[in-house]
Design a protein around this motif. Structure first.
Motif, PDB file in Angstrom:
ATOM      1  N   PRO A 193       0.765  -1.107   0.130  1.00 25.40           N
ATOM      2  CA  PRO A 193       0.054  -0.066  -0.129  1.00 25.40           C
ATOM      3  C   PRO A 193       0.774   1.231  -0.186  1.00 25.40           C
ATOM      4  N   ARG A 194       0.289   2.303  -0.122  1.00 26.51           N
ATOM      5  CA  ARG A 194       0.683   3.656  -0.114  1.00 26.51           C
ATOM      6  C   ARG A 194       1.156   4.128   1.505  1.00 26.51           C
ATOM      7  N   ARG A 195       2.059   5.011   1.655  1.00 22.76           N
ATOM      8  CA  ARG A 195       2.100   5.550   2.673  1.00 22.76           C
ATOM      9  C   ARG A 195       2.350   4.703   4.015  1.00 22.76           C
ATOM     10  N   VAL A 196       3.199   3.700   3.653  1.00 18.87           N
ATOM     11  CA  VAL A 196       3.522   2.874   4.869  1.00 18.87           C
ATOM     12  C   VAL A 196       4.951   3.289   4.996  1.00 18.87           C
ATOM     13  N   TYR A 197       5.787   3.301   6.203  1.00 16.92           N
ATOM     14  CA  TYR A 197       6.916   3.759   6.541  1.00 16.92           C
ATOM     15  C   TYR A 197       7.850   2.458   6.585  1.00 16.92           C
ATOM     16  N   THR A 198       7.194   1.268   6.612  1.00 14.35           N
ATOM     17  CA  THR A 198       7.958   0.146   6.633  1.00 14.35           C
ATOM     18  C   THR A 198       7.260  -1.155   6.114  1.00 14.35           C
TER      19      THR A 198
END
Lengths: 111, 287, 838
Positions: C458-463
């Motif tokens: 997905p988008r906007r996951v930091y890790t």
């Protein structure tokens, strides 16, 4: 001494006339559909008839516009030929776009 | 006599087995080929994982995901053809033919600029509408499972009153309907191997239908940015054979809500940046 | 050129250059209004922001290079991805377009400057100050962190309690002011400020592209500005526009945002396509195929792009038929794009393309943009989008269309127009290396990202966790990102090296046909020593010695008249010279006004509301002071405009730039109002928790009196115009007093609505919406009253006469708009509860 010839800026308005009608169709169909479904969750044949009626009315208006623009283009003086031709082409494109945009109303489940 | 019948049975079984294997193997090979084509375009990219993965759209385990995956391969094929055509033409134009190319400009603009896209897009639109109609959720049925999202966990409420957290139990091979709600911000419910996603919006109830082909565990994630716990807001769907369903559900039920577990680990660069920001604020006299 | 002609050209140059340049004093550069200077400022600042956005991107790629990396924590990562998007979209792309158009439009059109030079300068300062607000927030660690699109309720106060979101809302709105001002200015400039003979059909295509883009900006930005204001007052004062508990709806934000957001990406793409349409014929050695087709495709695309916005909201649970409208429109918009692409291909095929450096970038554009367009068609298909929405597939798609469709043509244009900007053109080796690094790096980063998205990231996951198959694609993307960064660094180095060391460029090195090459390079402050008379689409190809002829004063308006900057004004459609537009000189007023606005914004940001109100009044004073500097106090004589034309200066002409400026401002205003009405009706029909606990108290008398006052105000304004035409000063004054009093009464009637009649705005979204409507109406009537007073003063000081009537006509236009919108507000506020209870 002169202030210049009479401006013909209203010709530029003819450029957007066709797609202005398309915009109207889009707003009426989308907004109309949203409102009809909000007040009547099922959306029977009456609702579809209303939407198809709006669609057809605007298509007729666009057809009339195309005929008028075509006549104007054929009778235009040299310096206005370009803009009247583009106005005519856009009116035709707008009508095609309106047909395309209305297809969902004719084919899909309403609400 | 019996031995001959036995042998015939074994051969028949073998035939059926190999036929079934063939049926399953072919789509996988096609998918693998498509993946390799994709990789080929990325200069020097290594492709060790293939297209499989627990969250992969290209490894469908339900009818909705299956249809979308097929649609994807068709669209990819079409896109590659068009891209090759356009780039081929642009590169061909660099050849030193020296002004010997004669063709009707109007024919190119009308034929390729208008007719070609219209036809392709009309076909695509028809396919899209048809698929979309198929995937519509029907009106509220008895067997709607409530899926409530909050920062940063999922809780499920079943028609029989049980509740589970972060694990959704369903019957394999049967369609189920979810009613998605949110207690705070917008989240999104997504199990890629089973089907598309649907947002959970506070103040609204969104319904979606899904189905898992076979028993198993299918991972799901939240697919709408919802704050710092977003990356860890995972859940899974466990599909059971009809016989095993009730027992599994009972075993997993929880009485009430519990606090979401937020993973926090130290991040070295984060500390440096924070210190620097603090220093700047101090220097400005703000803190 | 002969000796005598050469001397004549030099004389004209020495006459004009100091006149059109900013003052040579220490702070004189702050007062510059010359479009070339302001344009270059915009572009350099935009490039600086691009580099900042690039660094933010590399921080993200460093974080995502491997699983479970802990380089940034989730809160900081959120600030980084929010700022990357915000900086690239608002502080790089749009300002780059603005700067380029500011610089290039007058030259393309054969003019000396744009219609409103002070507005250009003002736009720059607003952009700079707004950008600095955001940049400062980033440095202080309080940058916005709910995504560049700021979805509610995440961006609302309960879930984003810090100042971060407020900084986005206030800072971006200040930047938007520059975009709106630029849009109005370009619309008027392309319509009126062209050189003689340049009919609409003879204009360079790039001018058409920029004109259509400006129209889109005019209509596309109001929903965003409205949404930003609504969210900011929700956060600051508790008006529950987007809170479902209070009768608001989170989806209202999404509609308003994407009503702007989708046209935004076409606003970004179209000027770049215009650059392609300009460069391609030059490098193919023949005129572009299908000029009229492209103009039609352009206008069609502009309209259609406003019908796509819900394709960003396919997963929000909107009924399938509604989605189908937008899916259909999203597919349809491909057709005008295809027309342009095939026109370009036809031009290439019929010409003899040469692969100079700008052309390399154009070929890169073809590959990347067409790929992006194809994935765009895929995501327009609703069932497919339901899988890939909010995954890295979309990230890949958007970068293909934006980088391919915007950055590549911009770089092509940068190299193409380098001689124009700096007067030099150097060896292309470093540039070519940079191109290949960027092209390969870009595809390495983003081609595989399609797969990353299909694998479910997905988008906007930091890790992300191990074992999902995301490790290798992300590592490849991160490596590609670094390759691209090296490439961009080389471009910057290349530009600097060329600026310092490259050989002086000969005139018109590319043998192009458009007018920007008819002047010395680098471009002088005044563009043309005299303006050309144009009869062909490619004037330079048409007339070989055009530059020499113009430099020696052989065109319209040679040199200057009495130390006044001026340029030709023409009829919109035919290009027939019509008026001489008097241009203002350098002034500090734009800077002061922009600083006052920024001060008001900062006061609001920190909760010093009385300070914000005071400075807002200061802005009004600046505006009035600015307007005072227009027009003439005496009746002008016709001016000898050269080539046998005797033309009046613009204050004495009916269709002057100021009048058109008011028309287009009202178009912007009307769109804002339409968005506000849409919001009101949307909340009424769709939002949960309606009907509200209480409706507005019925007050037919007040409503009727207010409506009467509105009508009287508009009527009186037109009577004043008529009186002025008869040279009846007394009558004009009388009708202006009536206008002022009537609009003052209307303002009071509108203010009465939220103060006395409507329920609390903080309790339910109904009250909040009514407050906004009433405030809008009161603001417009109030401004009409102030305007009436201002124009009376102008009348007393001798600025008005039967011919010099712009002030009155503009007041009448504005007053009529205030009246019409006010009447609509009265109907919406007083009548809707009656409809609602049916």
């Amino acid at each position: 001494m002169t202030a210049g010839p009479r401006p013909t800026n209203s010709e530029a308005a003819g450029l957007v006339a066709g797609f202005a009608l398309w915009s109207l169709a889009f707003l009426a169909l989308y907004g109309g559909h949203g409102t009809l479904c909000a007040f009547e969750a099922e959306g029977g044949t009456d609702a579809r008839a209303v939407l198809l009626g709006i669609w057809t009315t605007i298509l007729i208006a666009q057809a009339a516009l195309i005929l008028w623009f075509a006549r104007r283009w054929r009778a235009s003086p040299a310096e206005l030929r370009f803009i009247r031709l583009v106005s005519l082409v856009l009116a035709i494109a707008a009508m095609a776009a309106t047909v395309w945009t209305g297809l969902p109303v004719a084919t899909l489940t309403l609400c | 006599m019996n031995r001959v019948a036995e042998q015939r049975d074994t051969r028949a079984h073998a035939d059926v087995r190999s036929f079934v294997e063939f049926r399953h193997a072919r789509p996988t090979r096609l998918r693998a080929k498509g993946c390799r084509a994709l990789f080929g375009l990325a200069a020097g990219a290594l492709a060790l994982g293939g297209c499989a993965g627990e969250l992969s759209i290209l490894e469908p385990a339900g009818p909705a995901a299956e249809r979308v995956a097929t649609l994807w391969w068709i669209m990819l094929g079409g896109a590659l053809v068009i891209l090759t055509g356009v780039m081929g033409t642009a590169l061909y134009a660099l050849r030193p033919d020296r002004g010997t190319r004669q063709f009707s400009e109007r024919r190119v603009l009308i034929g390729w600029g208008l007719m070609f896209p219209f036809a392709t897009l009309l076909a695509l639109m028809a396919a899209a509408f048809w698929r979309g109609e198929q995937l519509l959720a029907r009106a509220e049925t008895e067997d709607t499972i409530g899926a409530h999202s909050q920062q940063w966990l999922w809780s499920f409420a079943y028609p029989d009153g049980s509740r589970t957290q972060n694990v959704l139990h369903v019957v394999a091979g049967e369609e189920f309907t979810l009613a998605l709600t949110s207690g705070d911000v917008i989240h999104s419910f997504w199990v890629p191997r089973l089907g598309g996603k649907m947002d959970a919006i506070p103040g609204k109830v969104n319904r979606m239908r899904l189905e898992a082909d076979a028993p198993g565990t299918y991972r799901g994630i939240c697919a709408e940015y919802c704050g710092i716990g977003h990356a860890h807001m995972e859940f899974e769907i466990r599909a059971h054979a009809p016989a095993d369903y009730q027992a599994a559900l009972a075993a997993d039920s929880v009485p009430g809500d519990s606090e979401p577990v937020l993973e926090q680990r130290s991040a070295p660069a984060a500390r440096i940046i924070e210190n620097w920001a603090d220093y700047l604020l101090e220097w400005l006299g703000v803190q | 050129m002969s000796e005598a002609a050469h001397n004549e050209a030099l004389d004209l140059h020495h006459e004009l250059e100091p006149l059109y340049s900013p003052p040579r004093t220490r702070f004189g550069f702050l007062a510059a209004t010359n479009h070339s200077i302001v344009g270059i400022r915009f572009m350099v600042t935009a490039i600086a922001f691009f580099l900042i956005g690039g660094v933010l991107a590399m921080l993200m790629r460093a974080q995502l290079a491997g699983p479970d990396t802990q380089f940034l924590d989730p809160g900081q990562y959120a600030q980084v991805f929010t700022m990357h998007g915000t900086v690239m979209m608002f502080l790089f792309a749009i300002p780059m377009i603005e700067g380029f158009a500011l610089y290039m439009l007058p030259k393309l059109l054969g003019s000396r400057d744009l219609a409103f030079p002070r507005l250009s300068a003002f736009g720059y300062w607003c952009y700079l100050f707004g950008g600095l607000i955001l940049l400062t927030a980033l440095l202080l660690g309080v940058a916005p962190d709910s995504g560049w699109f700021m979805y509610t309720p995440l961006a609302s106060k309960p879930f984003s309690p810090g100042i971060n979101s407020d900084i986005w809302l206030v800072g971006i709105t200040v930047v938007e002011i520059s975009a709106v001002c630029a849009a109005i200015e370009f619309m008027v400039t392309v319509l009126k400020v062209r050189t003689g003979g340049m009919a609409l059909g003879k204009m360079p295509l790039l001018a058409w592209y920029l004109w259509v883009t400006s129209a889109m900006m005019l209509v596309g930005f109001p929903p965003l500005i409205l949404g930003s204001i609504m969210l900011e007052v929700e956060r600051a004062f508790g008006l529950p526009f987007f809170d479902p508990g209070g009768g608001g709806d989170p989806l209202l934000w999404q509609h308003l945002f994407w009503l702007f957001g989708h046209p935004e990406v076409y606003i970004i793409f179209l000027p770049a396509a215009g650059v392609v349409s300009t460069l391609l014929p030059v490098f193919a050695g023949r005129p572009l195929v299908g000029y009229a087709w492209i103009v039609a495709a352009l206008i069609a695309q502009a309209f259609l792009s406003f019908g796509l916005w819900v394709h960003h909201m396919f997963t929000t649970g909107i009924p399938h038929l509604s989605l189908a409208f937008f899916s259909a429109a999203s597919l349809l918009v491909v057709v005008p794009t295809a027309v342009q692409v095939f026109a370009w291909l036809a031009t290439l095929l019929k010409g003899r393309p040469r692969l100079e450096l700008p052309m390399l970038w154009l070929y890169g554009f073809f590959f990347i943009f067409v790929s992006g367009g194809l994935t765009g068609v895929m995501v327009a298909v609703v069932p497919f989008d339901w899988q890939v929405h909010d995954t890295h597939f979309i990230v890949a798609h958007l970068h293909y269309v934006l980088v391919g469709g915007f950055v590549f043509p911009v770089l092509a244009g940068l190299y193409y127009w380098m001689p124009q900007f700096i007067g030099r053109r150097g060896d292309q080796g470093l540039g070519r290396l940079a191109f290949w690094l960027i092209f390969v790096g870009f595809n390495l980063t983003f081609m595989i990202m399609h797969l990353t998205g299909l694998l479910g990231m997905p988008r906007r996951v930091y890790t992300y966790a191990e074992g999902l198959g995301w490790e290798i694609p992300n590592l490849v993307s991160s490596i590609g990102g670094f390759v691209m960064t090296i490439g961009f660094a080389l471009v910057v180095i290349d530009i600097l090296v060329q600026w310092r060391f490259a050989a002086i460029s000969p005139r018109n090195p590319w043998k192009a046909g458009t007018l920007e090459w008819a002047m010395p390079t680098p471009a002088p402050a005044y563009n043309f020593a005299s303006q050309p008379h144009v009869t062909a689409r490619e004037p330079m190809a048409d007339e070989g010695d055009l530059p020499a002829k113009l430099a020696t004063g052989g065109g319209y308006l040679p040199g200057h008249r009495g130390g006044q900057r001026d340029t030709l004004g023409v009829d919109g459609v035919t290009g027939e010279p019509e008026q001489v537009i008097l241009l203002p000189g350098p002034t500090y007023l734009p800077l002061v006004t922009a600083a006052t606005i920024t001060g008001a914004a900062l006061c609001f940001l920190f909760g010093i509301y009385w300070g914000a109100a005071l400075l807002a009044l200061g802005v009004l004073c600046c505006g009035l002071r600015w307007l005072w500097d227009t027009g003439l106090r005496h009746e002008p004589e016709p001016i000898d405009a050269g080539l046998g034309k005797l033309l009046l200066p613009h204050p004495a002409v009916a269709q002057s730039p100021g009048w058109w400026g008011m028309i287009f401002t009202l178009v912007f205003d009307a769109t804002f109002f339409a968005s506000l009405l849409f919001g009101y009706l949307f909340l009424w029909t769709i939002a949960p928790n309606w009907p509200p606990p209480a409706y507005i108290e019925p007050a037919p008398v007040i409503a009727a009196l207010t409506a009467l006052a509105l009508g009287l105000s508009a009527f009186a304004a037109y009577r004043a115009v008529a009186a002025n035409t008869r040279s009846d000063a007394g009558g004009t004054r009388l009708w202006l007093i009536v206008t002022g009093l009537a609009s003052f009464a209307a303002t009071a009637g509108l203010i009465a609505i939220p103060v006395f009649l409507a329920p609390s705005p903080t309790e339910h979204a109904y009250g909040a919406a009514v407050l906004m409507l009433a405030a809008y109406g009161a603001l417009h009537s109030g401004l009409t009253a102030v305007g009436a007073g201002f124009v009376s003063l102008r009348l007393a000081r001798g600025f008005l006469s039967p011919r010099r009537s712009l002030d009155l006509r503009n007041l009448a236009l504005f007053g009529t708009y205030a009246g019409a919108s006010g009447a609509a507000i009265l109907a919406a506020v007083h009548l809707m509860p009656l409809v609602g209870s049916l």
